[in-house]
Design a protein around this motif. Structure first.
Motif, PDB file in Angstrom:
ATOM      1  N   ASP A  99     -25.500  32.067  54.584  1.00 46.90           N
ATOM      2  CA  ASP A  99     -24.378  31.813  53.670  1.00 46.90           C
ATOM      3  C   ASP A  99     -24.779  30.862  52.553  1.00 46.90           C
ATOM      4  OD1 ASP A  99     -22.672  33.540  54.771  1.00 46.90           O
ATOM      5  OD2 ASP A  99     -21.740  32.074  56.138  1.00 46.90           O
ATOM      6  N   LYS A 100     -25.588  29.885  52.904  1.00 44.75           N
ATOM      7  CA  LYS A 100     -26.040  28.926  51.879  1.00 44.75           C
ATOM      8  C   LYS A 100     -27.041  29.581  50.923  1.00 44.75           C
ATOM      9  CE  LYS A 100     -25.088  24.895  54.621  1.00 44.75           C
ATOM     10  NZ  LYS A 100     -25.607  24.003  55.635  1.00 44.75           N
ATOM     11  N   PHE A 101     -27.864  30.450  51.453  1.00 42.50           N
ATOM     12  CA  PHE A 101     -28.837  31.159  50.605  1.00 42.50           C
ATOM     13  C   PHE A 101     -28.130  31.949  49.510  1.00 42.50           C
ATOM     14  CE2 PHE A 101     -32.566  31.830  53.863  1.00 42.50           C
ATOM     15  CZ  PHE A 101     -32.803  30.466  53.840  1.00 42.50           C
ATOM     16  N   LYS A 102     -26.908  32.430  49.842  1.00 43.39           N
ATOM     17  CA  LYS A 102     -26.232  33.349  48.910  1.00 43.39           C
ATOM     18  C   LYS A 102     -25.973  32.707  47.551  1.00 43.39           C
ATOM     19  CE  LYS A 102     -24.171  36.489  52.225  1.00 43.39           C
ATOM     20  NZ  LYS A 102     -23.074  36.685  53.164  1.00 43.39           N
ATOM     21  N   ASN A 103     -25.861  31.368  47.543  1.00 40.56           N
ATOM     22  CA  ASN A 103     -25.580  30.693  46.264  1.00 40.56           C
ATOM     23  C   ASN A 103     -26.833  30.243  45.532  1.00 40.56           C
ATOM     24  OD1 ASN A 103     -22.865  30.830  46.994  1.00 40.56           O
ATOM     25  ND2 ASN A 103     -23.120  28.992  48.268  1.00 40.56           N
ATOM     26  N   LEU A 104     -27.988  30.490  46.112  1.00 43.96           N
ATOM     27  CA  LEU A 104     -29.211  29.943  45.513  1.00 43.96           C
ATOM     28  C   LEU A 104     -29.930  30.966  44.648  1.00 43.96           C
ATOM     29  CD1 LEU A 104     -30.631  28.055  48.630  1.00 43.96           C
ATOM     30  CD2 LEU A 104     -29.399  27.078  46.686  1.00 43.96           C
ATOM     31  N   ILE A 157     -37.972  33.911  50.376  1.00 41.88           N
ATOM     32  CA  ILE A 157     -36.643  34.525  50.305  1.00 41.88           C
ATOM     33  C   ILE A 157     -36.461  35.120  48.906  1.00 41.88           C
ATOM     34  CG2 ILE A 157     -34.147  34.135  50.501  1.00 41.88           C
ATOM     35  CD1 ILE A 157     -35.565  33.643  53.166  1.00 41.88           C
ATOM     36  N   SER A 158     -36.051  36.351  48.891  1.00 44.34           N
ATOM     37  CA  SER A 158     -35.956  37.076  47.627  1.00 44.34           C
ATOM     38  C   SER A 158     -34.671  37.909  47.611  1.00 44.34           C
ATOM     39  CB  SER A 158     -37.196  37.972  47.529  1.00 44.34           C
ATOM     40  OG  SER A 158     -37.146  38.768  46.396  1.00 44.34           O
ATOM     41  N   ARG A 159     -34.327  38.446  46.443  1.00 45.78           N
ATOM     42  CA  ARG A 159     -33.140  39.309  46.347  1.00 45.78           C
ATOM     43  C   ARG A 159     -33.526  40.698  45.888  1.00 45.78           C
ATOM     44  NH1 ARG A 159     -30.001  34.963  44.850  1.00 45.78           N
ATOM     45  NH2 ARG A 159     -28.144  34.869  46.159  1.00 45.78           N
ATOM     46  N   VAL A 160     -32.776  41.657  46.352  1.00 47.83           N
ATOM     47  CA  VAL A 160     -33.001  43.022  45.865  1.00 47.83           C
ATOM     48  C   VAL A 160     -32.429  43.099  44.452  1.00 47.83           C
ATOM     49  CG1 VAL A 160     -32.455  45.465  46.175  1.00 47.83           C
ATOM     50  CG2 VAL A 160     -32.805  43.991  48.190  1.00 47.83           C
ATOM     51  N   LEU A 161     -33.296  43.528  43.528  1.00 48.03           N
ATOM     52  CA  LEU A 161     -32.798  43.736  42.156  1.00 48.03           C
ATOM     53  C   LEU A 161     -32.206  45.142  42.056  1.00 48.03           C
ATOM     54  CD1 LEU A 161     -35.740  42.181  40.107  1.00 48.03           C
ATOM     55  CD2 LEU A 161     -33.433  41.263  40.377  1.00 48.03           C
ATOM     56  N   TYR A 162     -32.993  46.107  42.484  1.00 43.68           N
ATOM     57  CA  TYR A 162     -32.542  47.503  42.385  1.00 43.68           C
ATOM     58  C   TYR A 162     -33.095  48.301  43.562  1.00 43.68           C
ATOM     59  CZ  TYR A 162     -31.946  45.845  37.646  1.00 43.68           C
ATOM     60  OH  TYR A 162     -31.578  45.095  36.572  1.00 43.68           O
ATOM     61  N   VAL A 163     -32.368  49.313  43.940  1.00 41.83           N
ATOM     62  CA  VAL A 163     -32.922  50.286  44.878  1.00 41.83           C
ATOM     63  C   VAL A 163     -33.114  51.563  44.066  1.00 41.83           C
ATOM     64  CG1 VAL A 163     -32.554  51.571  47.011  1.00 41.83           C
ATOM     65  CG2 VAL A 163     -31.686  49.229  46.801  1.00 41.83           C
ATOM     66  N   ASN A 215     -34.195  42.570  55.913  1.00 44.95           N
ATOM     67  CA  ASN A 215     -33.047  42.461  55.013  1.00 44.95           C
ATOM     68  C   ASN A 215     -32.034  41.577  55.734  1.00 44.95           C
ATOM     69  OD1 ASN A 215     -30.616  42.819  53.634  1.00 44.95           O
ATOM     70  ND2 ASN A 215     -31.279  44.821  52.850  1.00 44.95           N
ATOM     71  N   LEU A 216     -31.763  40.398  55.175  1.00 46.88           N
ATOM     72  CA  LEU A 216     -30.930  39.424  55.885  1.00 46.88           C
ATOM     73  C   LEU A 216     -29.442  39.711  55.761  1.00 46.88           C
ATOM     74  CD1 LEU A 216     -32.694  36.042  54.913  1.00 46.88           C
ATOM     75  CD2 LEU A 216     -32.994  37.397  56.990  1.00 46.88           C
ATOM     76  N   THR A 217     -29.050  40.483  54.743  1.00 55.84           N
ATOM     77  CA  THR A 217     -27.615  40.638  54.498  1.00 55.84           C
ATOM     78  C   THR A 217     -27.093  42.062  54.697  1.00 55.84           C
ATOM     79  OG1 THR A 217     -28.250  40.670  52.163  1.00 55.84           O
ATOM     80  CG2 THR A 217     -27.244  38.652  52.975  1.00 55.84           C
ATOM     81  N   ALA A 218     -27.992  43.020  54.877  1.00 54.21           N
ATOM     82  CA  ALA A 218     -27.521  44.403  55.057  1.00 54.21           C
ATOM     83  C   ALA A 218     -26.862  44.531  56.417  1.00 54.21           C
ATOM     84  CB  ALA A 218     -28.697  45.363  54.966  1.00 54.21           C
ATOM     85  N   ASP A 219     -26.095  45.551  56.554  1.00 53.19           N
ATOM     86  CA  ASP A 219     -25.480  45.845  57.840  1.00 53.19           C
ATOM     87  C   ASP A 219     -26.572  46.487  58.706  1.00 53.19           C
ATOM     88  OD1 ASP A 219     -24.208  46.817  59.964  1.00 53.19           O
ATOM     89  OD2 ASP A 219     -22.649  47.901  58.856  1.00 53.19           O
ATOM     90  N   ASN A 220     -27.063  45.701  59.654  1.00 53.59           N
ATOM     91  CA  ASN A 220     -28.206  46.172  60.438  1.00 53.59           C
ATOM     92  C   ASN A 220     -27.876  47.326  61.378  1.00 53.59           C
ATOM     93  OD1 ASN A 220     -30.913  44.645  60.031  1.00 53.59           O
ATOM     94  ND2 ASN A 220     -29.292  43.150  59.689  1.00 53.59           N
ATOM     95  N   ASP A 222     -28.929  42.265  48.020  1.00 48.93           N
ATOM     96  CA  ASP A 222     -29.224  41.893  49.413  1.00 48.93           C
ATOM     97  C   ASP A 222     -30.327  40.840  49.416  1.00 48.93           C
ATOM     98  OD1 ASP A 222     -27.436  43.689  50.426  1.00 48.93           O
ATOM     99  OD2 ASP A 222     -28.935  45.178  51.058  1.00 48.93           O
ATOM    100  N   LEU A 223     -30.310  40.002  50.438  1.00 48.53           N
ATOM    101  CA  LEU A 223     -31.368  38.994  50.568  1.00 48.53           C
ATOM    102  C   LEU A 223     -32.475  39.527  51.469  1.00 48.53           C
ATOM    103  CD1 LEU A 223     -29.261  35.733  51.029  1.00 48.53           C
ATOM    104  CD2 LEU A 223     -30.830  36.213  49.140  1.00 48.53           C
ATOM    105  N   ILE A 224     -33.692  39.356  51.005  1.00 49.47           N
ATOM    106  CA  ILE A 224     -34.857  39.855  51.744  1.00 49.47           C
ATOM    107  C   ILE A 224     -35.712  38.667  52.183  1.00 49.47           C
ATOM    108  CG2 ILE A 224     -37.028  41.177  51.506  1.00 49.47           C
ATOM    109  CD1 ILE A 224     -34.639  43.038  51.441  1.00 49.47           C
TER     110      ILE A 224
END
Ligand code: LLP
Length: 385
Positions: free
Chosen positions: A7-12, A277-283, A315-320, A353-355
């Motif tokens: 949750d904290k990562f989401k704002n960074l 920790i990284s974010r998905v830009l595009y799929v 993938n930390l935020t996808a629905d696993n 999504d956070l990776i």
């Protein structure tokens, strides 16, 4: 095992290196316990990670440091490590680096050639000092690791080859400003089998015999670093088997009264405590592949591009529970080698999504660059958020 505060990562802003200092401390405690059991000496290979906040933690354990440049020696000293526990290795030390190391009264130079030995003697003479040196020997032991991080084979540039030992020792014994007191080895990095270390021990026993017969008194046996980490199962295997590793040397090395065994672990100490920790830009759908394009690139973590290394990815935020898919996970840098993984099985992933790219604590942040004029990745420690 690292638990991420998602949750904290989401704002960074991403990408960033996230360090789990609890895991680092757990690892350091084990290294300390297991090494003290055998009276072994530890010099942290600072090249693996010199983030000052991590050094502050590592320093508390009383270990020395293995350095390979004047800059690393300065970094170690500026961060409170003691000069008299610094080993200085490296195949090409400059006069400036040698002079400054002599001035700082470091513990020992790991010397890699006869011309270098002569040079250290000359520079030490000018300072009116006697330099402690360990001769780095290339023991011709195959570490069974990637060719770029294998150092103990005949064709590698490191150390002196076995046949030059007599010439080196005889020369060293004639030099008034040299105290040949040690032998040094480092056969490679990310070694995951026990056999290369066992072979190294028998080589060392053989070499100790040769050198002692030549009249040198060896007190320091420095076996280098190299213990690998589990890149495939970082969560299940977050601390390497230091107990088993040290036991190999205890069981196989034949040392005498007054001889000390020194180690230079790097990756095994810091490797698992860091995650990129990284974010998905595009799929993006290609005709043959699906790509997850993330905002971290090879400039942030070069190991996959340089050594074809595979780091565990999640993938930390996808629905696993969503059916998974097969993706190439790539960065935004303009090189095809900017790829973290081919054919990676992940849950169905979406933009933002956070990776997590695991096991990035060693040779990650320190090898990052601004290639493509990209920002250097930041680092965040668990206690900071
Ligand atoms: N001692 C010496 C003399 C070394 O050259 C090294 C690493 C070590 C100790 C520490 O080795 P470790 O315990 O970390 O395996 N960038 C590469 C690794 C390069 C290692 C260089 N020397 C990678 O990302 O795999």
């Amino acid at each position: 095992m690292t638990n991420f505060p998602i949750d904290k990562f989401k704002n960074l802003e991403t990408p960033f290196y996230y360090y789990d200092t609890k895991l680092l401390k757990d690892t350091l405690n084990i290294v300390k316990q297991c090494s003290e059991k055998y009276n072994f000496h530890i010099h942290y290979a600072i090249k693996a990670n010199y983030n000052p906040k991590l050094l502050q933690i590592i320093k508390e354990y009383g270990f020395g440091v293995d350095c390979v440049s004047g800059g690393e020696i300065d970094t170690a000293l500026n961060n409170g490590f003691k000069a008299d526990k610094i080993m200085f290795a490296g195949v090409g030390k400059t006069d400036k680096e040698i002079n400054s190391a002599l001035q700082s009264n470091i513990f020992c130079f790991n010397v890699e050639s006869i011309p270098e030995l002569m040079n250290i003697n000359e520079l030490a003479e000018k300072q009116g000092k006697v330099a402690n040196i360990a001769v780095r020997i290339n023991p011709e032991v195959n570490a069974h690791t990637h060719q770029y991080i294998s150092t103990g084979l005949k064709e590698n540039k490191f150390g002196i080859n076995m046949e030059f030992i007599p010439a080196f020792v005889k020369t060293a014994l004639t030099l008034p400003n040299i105290n040949l007191c040690g032998i040094h080895f480092h056969i490679g990095s990310q070694i995951t089998e026990t056999e290369p270390f066992e072979k190294l021990c028998s080589r060392i026993n053989e070499i100790l015999g040769i050198i002692t017969n030549l009249g040198a008194k060896i007190t320091i046996i420095d076996v280098g670093g190299g213990l690998g980490i589990d890149y495939n199962n970082p969560k299940q295997n977050s601390i390497p088997d230091f107990e088993g590793y040290f036991k190999i040397f205890h069981d196989h090395l034949k040392i005498e009264e007054g001889q000390e065994i020194h180690f230079e672990p790097g990756r095994s100490i810091v490797g698992q405590c860091g995650t990129l920790i990284s974010r998905v830009l595009y799929v993006k759908e290609g005709s043959e592949k699906k790509f997850i394009i993330i905002d971290a690139g090879m400039n942030d973590l070069i190991r996959p591009a340089l050594y074809q290394a595979h780091h565990h990815i999640e993938n930390l935020t996808a629905d696993n529970s969503m059916i998974d898919d097969i993706y190439d996970v790539v960065g935004p840098v303009c090189e095809s080698s900017d790829c973290f993984s081919n054919d990676e099985r992940l849950p169905i992933s979406h933009r933002r999504d956070l990776i997590a790219i695991y096991s990035a604590g060693a040779y990650g942040e320190v090898m990052s660059s601004t290639y493509n004029c990209r920002d250097l990745s930041k680092s965040i420690l668990d206690y900071e958020i």
